[in-house]
Each structure stands twice: as C-alpha cells, then as structure tokens.
Write a protein that holds these residues in place. Structure first.
Motif, PDB file in Angstrom:
ATOM      1  N   VAL A   1       0.911  -1.516  -0.404  1.00  0.00           N
ATOM      2  CA  VAL A   1       0.134  -0.189  -0.418  1.00  0.00           C
ATOM      3  C   VAL A   1       0.656   1.284   0.036  1.00  0.00           C
ATOM      4  CG1 VAL A   1      -1.607  -1.095   1.086  1.00  0.00           C
ATOM      5  CG2 VAL A   1       0.177   0.363   2.821  1.00  0.00           C
ATOM      6  N   THR A   2       0.179   2.088  -0.273  1.00  0.00           N
ATOM      7  CA  THR A   2       0.842   3.249  -0.320  1.00  0.00           C
ATOM      8  C   THR A   2       1.248   4.162   1.627  1.00  0.00           C
ATOM      9  OG1 THR A   2      -1.057   4.779  -1.005  1.00  0.00           O
ATOM     10  CG2 THR A   2       0.669   3.833  -2.292  1.00  0.00           C
ATOM     11  N   ASP A   3       1.786   5.293   1.810  1.00  0.00           N
ATOM     12  CA  ASP A   3       1.496   5.752   2.658  1.00  0.00           C
ATOM     13  C   ASP A   3       0.688   6.855   2.748  1.00  0.00           C
ATOM     14  OD1 ASP A   3       4.248   4.874   3.313  1.00  0.00           O
ATOM     15  OD2 ASP A   3       5.462   5.969   2.621  1.00  0.00           O
ATOM     16  N   GLU A   4       0.055   7.630   2.059  1.00  0.00           N
ATOM     17  CA  GLU A   4      -1.410   7.515   1.909  1.00  0.00           C
ATOM     18  C   GLU A   4      -2.140   7.537   2.514  1.00  0.00           C
ATOM     19  OE1 GLU A   4       0.749   8.375  -0.852  1.00  0.00           O
ATOM     20  OE2 GLU A   4       2.135  10.216  -1.077  1.00  0.00           O
ATOM     21  N   GLU A   5      -2.241   6.080   1.457  1.00  0.00           N
ATOM     22  CA  GLU A   5      -3.842   5.262   2.147  1.00  0.00           C
ATOM     23  C   GLU A   5      -2.671   4.959   3.609  1.00  0.00           C
ATOM     24  OE1 GLU A   5      -6.875   3.295   0.825  1.00  0.00           O
ATOM     25  OE2 GLU A   5      -5.939   4.926   0.018  1.00  0.00           O
ATOM     26  N   VAL A   6      -2.281   4.177   4.156  1.00  0.00           N
ATOM     27  CA  VAL A   6      -1.674   4.384   5.455  1.00  0.00           C
ATOM     28  C   VAL A   6      -2.149   5.355   6.274  1.00  0.00           C
ATOM     29  CG1 VAL A   6      -0.381   3.487   6.810  1.00  0.00           C
ATOM     30  CG2 VAL A   6      -0.154   2.347   5.117  1.00  0.00           C
ATOM     31  N   ALA A   7      -2.080   7.107   5.762  1.00  0.00           N
ATOM     32  CA  ALA A   7      -2.487   7.322   6.414  1.00  0.00           C
ATOM     33  C   ALA A   7      -4.275   7.691   6.163  1.00  0.00           C
ATOM     34  CB  ALA A   7      -1.613   8.621   6.026  1.00  0.00           C
ATOM     35  N   LYS A   8      -4.857   7.840   5.315  1.00  0.00           N
ATOM     36  CA  LYS A   8      -6.310   7.872   5.462  1.00  0.00           C
ATOM     37  C   LYS A   8      -7.092   6.635   6.363  1.00  0.00           C
ATOM     38  CE  LYS A   8      -8.103   6.782   1.351  1.00  0.00           C
ATOM     39  NZ  LYS A   8      -8.598   6.600   0.161  1.00  0.00           N
ATOM     40  N   THR A   9      -6.599   5.385   5.820  1.00  0.00           N
ATOM     41  CA  THR A   9      -7.839   4.430   6.449  1.00  0.00           C
ATOM     42  C   THR A   9      -6.573   4.407   7.716  1.00  0.00           C
ATOM     43  OG1 THR A   9      -5.686   3.302   6.014  1.00  0.00           O
ATOM     44  CG2 THR A   9      -7.597   3.653   4.273  1.00  0.00           C
ATOM     45  N   GLY A  10      -5.320   4.845   8.290  1.00  0.00           N
ATOM     46  CA  GLY A  10      -5.024   4.137   9.261  1.00  0.00           C
ATOM     47  C   GLY A  10      -5.066   3.116   9.924  1.00  0.00           C
ATOM     48  N   VAL A  11      -4.999   2.324   8.707  1.00  0.00           N
ATOM     49  CA  VAL A  11      -4.221   0.671   9.087  1.00  0.00           C
ATOM     50  C   VAL A  11      -2.980   0.489   9.969  1.00  0.00           C
ATOM     51  CG1 VAL A  11      -5.962   0.003   7.755  1.00  0.00           C
ATOM     52  CG2 VAL A  11      -3.701   0.923   6.246  1.00  0.00           C
ATOM     53  N   GLU A  12      -2.739  -0.907  10.415  1.00  0.00           N
ATOM     54  CA  GLU A  12      -1.191  -0.914  10.859  1.00  0.00           C
ATOM     55  C   GLU A  12      -0.594  -1.861  10.084  1.00  0.00           C
ATOM     56  OE1 GLU A  12       0.325  -2.456  14.895  1.00  0.00           O
ATOM     57  OE2 GLU A  12      -1.044  -3.433  14.416  1.00  0.00           O
ATOM     58  N   THR A  13       0.363  -1.576   9.639  1.00  0.00           N
ATOM     59  CA  THR A  13       1.066  -2.157   8.912  1.00  0.00           C
ATOM     60  C   THR A  13       2.089  -3.110   9.532  1.00  0.00           C
ATOM     61  OG1 THR A  13       3.415  -0.397   8.781  1.00  0.00           O
ATOM     62  CG2 THR A  13       0.833  -0.248   6.959  1.00  0.00           C
ATOM     63  N   LEU A  14       2.498  -3.947   8.973  1.00  0.00           N
ATOM     64  CA  LEU A  14       3.482  -4.949   9.580  1.00  0.00           C
ATOM     65  C   LEU A  14       4.626  -4.044   9.900  1.00  0.00           C
ATOM     66  CD1 LEU A  14       3.496  -7.963   7.168  1.00  0.00           C
ATOM     67  CD2 LEU A  14       2.298  -7.438   9.118  1.00  0.00           C
ATOM     68  N   GLU A  15       5.054  -3.483   9.273  1.00  0.00           N
ATOM     69  CA  GLU A  15       6.970  -2.844   9.868  1.00  0.00           C
ATOM     70  C   GLU A  15       6.669  -1.719  11.031  1.00  0.00           C
ATOM     71  OE1 GLU A  15       7.055  -3.621   5.638  1.00  0.00           O
ATOM     72  OE2 GLU A  15       4.860  -2.231   6.569  1.00  0.00           O
TER      73      GLU A  15
END
Length: 411
Positions: free
Chosen positions: A79-93
């Motif tokens: 996913v993109t950083d923008e998508e993470v910021a928009k949805t607030g999902v937790e990434t593996l990293e």
C-alpha cells in the motif's frame, strides 16, 4: 512500500476458524478498500473476507480447502503511505517497531498479590489431597469410559476426540476403564475402513448435539387433526406451509405460558423476553436453524414472506450470525421426509423443540353420520429439558397447540 496483511477476521462470537472456499484475487492484482477478496465457510454460513484498504496483492498465503484460525494472515498487500495515513491501518513494519520497543523497555516484575508466599514456593506448600477411597481409581462395578485418566485425556486432546467419540471402545482397564492402549488398538482396527471428511456444518451439528445431551431430555407426543388447517391453507395465496401454521400456534401457546420456554440458571428459571423461534432447514450437509423474530405478533402472511426469504438465504449459505442466534425454541417438520414419528433434540441454548410428523389419512367413526369418515392426522412431538418442564406441562402445551390449529383463521 508499506505492507498490510489480509487477516482471517472474527466472523462471530463463537467462531474460532473458517475454511477457504474461493480466492478471488491474484498476486500482482489491485484491490479496493472493503473489497471482498476471499470467500470462507464457517460452521453456520459462507462469508466474505474484505480488505482494510486499497493496494496491490503482493502475496497470497492461504490455500483453498484449508482451514485457518481467526487472526491468521491470508495474504499481503503493498500500500502507499497516503493510503495508510487515510485509513489508519497498521502495517507489518509499524507492528514490528512496536514489538522491538516493547522488548527494549525495562521489564516490570510481577508481584503475586493474592498469596503471601513466593510464586516458586506456593505450589510446594499446597496441602496434599488424599483420595477418599484407596485402591480404586474408579467406582467398583462401573463399566466403560466413565472415568478418563489424565494420560488418556491428553491422548484424546492430541487426536481431537471427545468422550462421545470413544463410546464404541471396549475398556480393559480397572472397572472397565478405557485405556490409551484400548484406544490405539481401536484406531488401528478401523484404519482401513471407508471414511469421509466431516464438513464444518456436520461438525457444528455434532457439537451442538453433544452439548444438548448433557441435559435430561424427554419427549411426549399426541396426534393432531389437520383437516381444517389444510382446508384453510388451500384458500390462501400464497399458501403458507404447514410448518408456519404450527410455528404460529407454538408461539401463541408459549406467549400464554412463557415459563415453558424458560431455561434454568442455578436456582432461577429465566423467562424469554421475546418469542423468537427457529425453524430447522435441511441443507446439503446438515441442518441450519434460522430464527424468525416476534412470531407471536406476526400474521401468517408476514411469516410466509419472511420464512421464504430466510430459507432461501439458508440454502445459499448466506445466513448471518444474527439470523441464527437468540431463538427460544425450534420447530422442525420432519414429516417432509415421510417420517411418521421422531425424537427431535433441542439446541443447547433452548429448552424446547416441536416436531411435526407426516400427515396420515385414517378412518374415524363419526357419530353424526354413523359411519367411518376419513380424517388427516399427524403426530406433534415436543422434546424438552425435564429440569424445566414436566410431562404434564408438555402435554398441556401440545393440547393448546392442537386446539389453536383447529381455528386456523385466527392464526
């Protein structure tokens, strides 16, 4: 790019795992947020696994036909950083960074606040419990698998067996106890027998029946005349099934005597707060019980429409958890299979199940015409938790249902 897992979700309060039926994505393909990407089968229905955000499928770790517990990673999305910021999902990293930070934090020593001794010495200071009957691992004269040793229990847990599963094993231990050696010999004996894999639906039914049978259940029955009901049904459009006439009469009778559908908790009988009644529906590999709400307040026409929609969803395995929970009793029409008698078993969370057998035309003497006339009768049976309902109470309940069925226009 950040990586987000596709996880096996919690599909219901009592559902711990699900089986992959179909995977609708391929590696390298794009997905949108909330897109259904994997279809899974639980014990009760088929459901979809959706994505938490949009991205590109990097890897699919799940396989069709395999069963995975809740929380298992089924695939990975880039996913993109923008998508993470928009949805607030937790990434593996980010999850890995949190684990590293937690490991580097100073360890807090846990204190045992319940006992004035150290954890290491507490177990040693416990009093030794002596057996009240020496030399007898089980009561004298007991036969079969009534007592299961810790070693035997551990082996059953390894094999995923329940007590009911070893009922066919002949025990050679003390007082007829089944030993591990008895179990292994039995398993070797049936190793070459034909077998088939039990579906999640079949296992769910088996588990429910095991739990139901821990209670003292009893069954009573009586014949009920169906001529007036059948005559009324023939004049309706659409025609309600006989099951719905019985369902409606059952709900009215329970509303008049709610204690009959109560369940025992300790020293209290908890009465139903709504008359939501399930209907047993035969599907390909078992039985599901969708629940119709407030049956005592619905008309036959309303029940007909609601029931048709519910059965359609049940047979397409599209029932939700809310469709199958909260029932206080069940109706089952085993007469559709030509059966003229039966002993239905209530679900573990219900006190009653009402069964309708197949209708049979019988000659009956009529005093009015002084001759034998044909009438159509069917047996109504009710199985009940004998801790809550007695035979007399169950008989009166059946009598009231039979009485209501003689005036179908009032149902």
């Amino acid at each position: 790019m950040p990586t987000v897992p596709i996880l096996m979700p919690q599909l219901g309060e009592s559902i711990a795992e699900a089986t992959i039926i179909r995977i609708d994505i391929t590696e390298g393909g794009s997905v949108a947020a909330d897109q259904e990407v994997i279809e899974v089968e639980t014990q009760k229905a088929t459901m979809g696994v959706t994505t938490l955000c949009s991205g590109v499928v990097r890897e699919i770790t799940a396989k069709e036909g395999e069963t995975y517990p809740v929380g298992t990673t089924l695939g990975l999305l880039e996913v993109t950083d923008e998508e993470v910021a928009k949805t607030g999902v937790e990434t593996l990293e980010s999850a890995a960074e949190k684990r590293v930070a937690a490991a580097a934090a100073p360890e807090q020593e846990e204190k045992n606040l319940h006992f004035a001794v150290d954890d290491e010495t507490y177990e040693e200071q416990q009093p030794v419990v002596e057996p009240s009957v020496r030399g007898l691992p089980v009561p004298a004269g007991v036969k079969g698998a009534h007592y299961i040793s810790p070693r035997m229990r551990a082996r059953m847990d390894e094999l995923g067996l329940r007590e009911a599963d070893i009922s066919a094993v002949v025990g050679t231990g003390a007082a007829g106890r089944v030993t591990v050696e008895d179990l292994e010999k039995f398993l070797d004996y049936i190793e070459t027998w034909p077998s088939s894999h039990a579906s999640p639906m079949r296992l769910a039914v088996a588990d429910a029946m095991r739990r139901s049978w821990t209670r003292p259940l009893a069954t009573v029955g009586r014949p009920v005349r169906l001529d007036r009901t059948l005559d009324h049904r023939g004049k309706q459009d659409p025609k309600p099934g006989l099951t719905l006439y019985v369902l409606r009469a059952f709900a009215i009778a329970l509303a008049e005597d709610p204690a009959s559908a109560g369940f025992l908790i300790g020293e209290k009988i908890v009465h139903p707060r709504a008359f939501d009644i399930g209907v047993a529906v035969q599907v390909e590999d078992g039985v599901v019980v969708p629940v119709l709400r407030n049956v005592d307040t619905m008309t036959l026409a309303q029940l007909t429409d609601e029931y048709a929609a519910m059965v359609d969803r049940a047979r397409r395995r599209r029932l939700t958890e809310n469709d199958t929970k909260g029932g206080i009793a069940t109706v089952t029409n085993f007469g559709t299979f030509g059966l003229t008698s039966g002993t239905p078993i209530p679900l573990p969370n219900e006190t009653l199940i009402l069964g309708l057998a197949a209708g049979v035309t019988r000659p009956t003497w009529s005093k009015q015409v002084e001759a034998f006339v044909p009438i159509t009768e069917a047996d109504l049976v009710v199985t009940f938790d004998h801790r809550v309902v007695d035979g007399g109470g169950a008989g009166m309940l059946l009598a009231r249902i039979s009485e209501l069925l003689q005036t179908p226009e009032n149902l």
